[in-house]
Design an enzyme around this catalytic site. Structure first.
Site, PDB file in Angstrom:
ATOM      1  N   GLY A 279      73.356 -35.273 101.902  1.00 17.93           N
ATOM      2  CA  GLY A 279      74.723 -35.167 101.214  1.00 17.93           C
ATOM      3  C   GLY A 279      74.885 -35.726  99.856  1.00 17.93           C
TER       4      GLY A 279
ATOM      5  CB  ALA B 239      65.854 -35.105  96.394  1.00 16.80           C
ATOM      6  CB  ALA B 240      62.648 -30.211  94.765  1.00 15.86           C
ATOM      7  N   GLY B 241      65.316 -29.393  96.814  1.00 16.25           N
ATOM      8  CA  GLY B 241      66.081 -28.659  97.662  1.00 16.25           C
ATOM      9  C   GLY B 241      67.597 -29.072  97.396  1.00 16.25           C
ATOM     10  CG  ASP B 242      68.827 -32.526  99.105  1.00 16.14           C
ATOM     11  OD1 ASP B 242      69.121 -31.661  99.884  1.00 16.14           O
ATOM     12  OD2 ASP B 242      68.315 -33.558  99.483  1.00 16.14           O
TER      13      ASP B 242
ATOM     14  CD  GLU C 169      69.795 -35.970 106.401  1.00 13.53           C
ATOM     15  OE1 GLU C 169      68.561 -36.138 106.291  1.00 13.53           O
ATOM     16  OE2 GLU C 169      70.315 -36.453 105.065  1.00 13.53           O
TER      17      GLU C 169
ATOM     18  N   GLY D  21      69.699 -39.151 100.915  1.00 12.55           N
ATOM     19  CA  GLY D  21      70.405 -38.503 102.008  1.00 12.55           C
ATOM     20  C   GLY D  21      70.890 -37.216 101.377  1.00 12.55           C
TER      21      GLY D  21
ATOM     22  CG  ASN E  77      69.317 -36.747  97.714  1.00 13.29           C
ATOM     23  OD1 ASN E  77      69.432 -37.785  97.359  1.00 13.29           O
ATOM     24  ND2 ASN E  77      68.387 -36.463  98.508  1.00 13.29           N
TER      25      ASN E  77
ATOM     26  CG  ASP F 120      65.613 -41.554 100.474  1.00 15.45           C
ATOM     27  OD1 ASP F 120      66.451 -41.473 101.492  1.00 15.45           O
ATOM     28  OD2 ASP F 120      65.602 -40.541  99.783  1.00 15.45           O
TER      29      ASP F 120
ATOM     30  N   GLY G 106      61.339 -39.842  93.591  1.00 14.54           N
ATOM     31  CA  GLY G 106      62.471 -40.238  94.238  1.00 14.54           C
ATOM     32  C   GLY G 106      63.527 -39.067  94.454  1.00 14.54           C
TER      33      GLY G 106
HETATM   34  O1  RIB Z   1      66.523 -34.059 101.290  1.00 15.78           O
HETATM   35  C1  RIB Z   1      65.840 -35.317 100.953  1.00 15.78           C
HETATM   36  C2  RIB Z   1      66.537 -36.512 101.666  1.00 15.78           C
HETATM   37  O2  RIB Z   1      66.262 -36.192 102.878  1.00 15.78           O
HETATM   38  C3  RIB Z   1      65.781 -37.689 101.259  1.00 15.78           C
HETATM   39  O3  RIB Z   1      66.740 -38.120 100.137  1.00 15.78           O
HETATM   40  C4  RIB Z   1      66.124 -38.347 102.666  1.00 15.78           C
HETATM   41  O4  RIB Z   1      67.193 -39.465 102.658  1.00 15.78           O
HETATM   42  C5  RIB Z   1      66.510 -37.487 103.679  1.00 15.78           C
HETATM   43  O5  RIB Z   1      67.887 -37.255 104.340  1.00 15.78           O
END
Ligand code: RIB
Length: 302
Positions: free
Chosen positions: A40, A243-246, A138, A38, A42, A12, A281
């Protein structure tokens, strides 16, 4: 009890701006940083940090960025033996524009993620043996479909986080145990706008269970023929929602394999998301299990 994550890994490039530029506009900033991300990656890190045995299936370049990404997964405790190195290809790169209101806009250059066009034998075995398969969108759709169908045949619980959103083919939908989407993606999946409960009911015509994340408004699990389960979000000071959703999705998967009941899984996931938005981040913002447990004490089931 194990989670397999099949998905992307990106470097990122975070660009901090006073505001995200409009089409045709050029803006200048001096604030930029490189981090691991990314969807996946995260989610795999979130699952591992939350205590689940987690294996990542992904493709990265045979470059410094690939080393950087794999090192980060290992540091978080993710099993990386199934992370492929693709010669003569760069690792996925995401350009994350972040404004002072904590809003973001992201462009992903797929790089090695696009090479994930088929599943190798060892990857198929890992999916068949897993308790939960967790995927996002992705990497190429055909691979996501093949993995979901394989997992379904072997009794692996299949979770799809349909982000970034793409039309979901019937053969994928038929293999899902749970779809996780944000409000925007839910509207696309439902083909209409409206309150979450209405979107959930519409999506339930295709998928038996959908978990809709609603940012500061919490989240709602909708299952065909059942009352929705509503979990509020913890009130926190948001600095970066990347990345909060991740974090939510990965921690949900870890909680699921740990055997927690449904509401508790969602509370732990929500607590993780609330911690993630308070930090900058992607991978860097994902909390550890003790942090998640402490934050989740603010929920009724404690
Ligand atoms: O969901 C956040 C992510 O989306 C980021 O880390 C970025 O890499 C994109 O894939």
């Amino acid at each position: 009890m194990s989670v397999v994550v099949l998905g992307s890994a990106n470097v990122d490039v975070v660009i901090e701006l006073d505001r995200i530029p409009r089409p045709g506009e050029t803006v200048i900033t001096e604030r930029s940083a490189r981090g691991r991300g990314g969807k996946g990656n995260n989610q795999a890190v979130a699952s591992a940090r939350a205590g689940a045995s987690t294996t990542m299936i992904a493709s990265v370049g045979d470059d410094d960025s690939g080393d950087f990404l794999i090192d980060g997964m290992r540091d978080a405790g993710v099993h990386t033996s199934l992370v492929r190195r693709v010669p003569d290809e760069t690792s996925g790169t995401a350009y994350v524009m972040l404004d002072t209101e904590a809003e973001n806009a992201i462009v992903v250059v797929a790089g090695a993620n696009a090479e994930m066009t088929e599943l190798r034998e060892a990857e198929q075995r890992a999916i068949a043996d897993a308790d939960v398969l967790l995927m996002q969108l992705e990497i190429p759709m055909a691979t996501v479909v093949a993995a979901a169908r394989l997992a379904r045949t072997h009794g692996t619980f299949v979770v799809l986080n349909a982000a970034p959103y793409a039309e979901l083919p019937d053969e994928l939908v038929d293999a899902l145990d749970l779809l996780i989407v944000n409000e925007h993606e839910a509207a696309l999946a439902a083909g209409s706008s409206g309150p979450a409960e209405q979107l959930g009911a519409k999506i339930n015509e295709r998928v038996n269970a959908v978990l809709i994340t609603l940012g500061a408004a919490g989240s709602m699990l909708c299952r065909s023929g059942e009352e929705p389960v509503n979990v509020t979000a913890l009130k926190v000071n948001t600095v970066d929602t990347t990345a909060a959703g991740d974090a939510f999705v990965g921690v949900y998967a870890a909680a699921k394999v740990a055997g927690h009941h449904e509401r508790k899984c969602i509370e732990l996931a929500s607590a993780a998301a609330a911690l993630a938005v308070q930090r900058e981040g992607a991978v860097a913002s994902i909390p550890s299990l003790p942090e998640i447990l402490a934050a989740a004490e603010r929920y009724p089931t404690g």
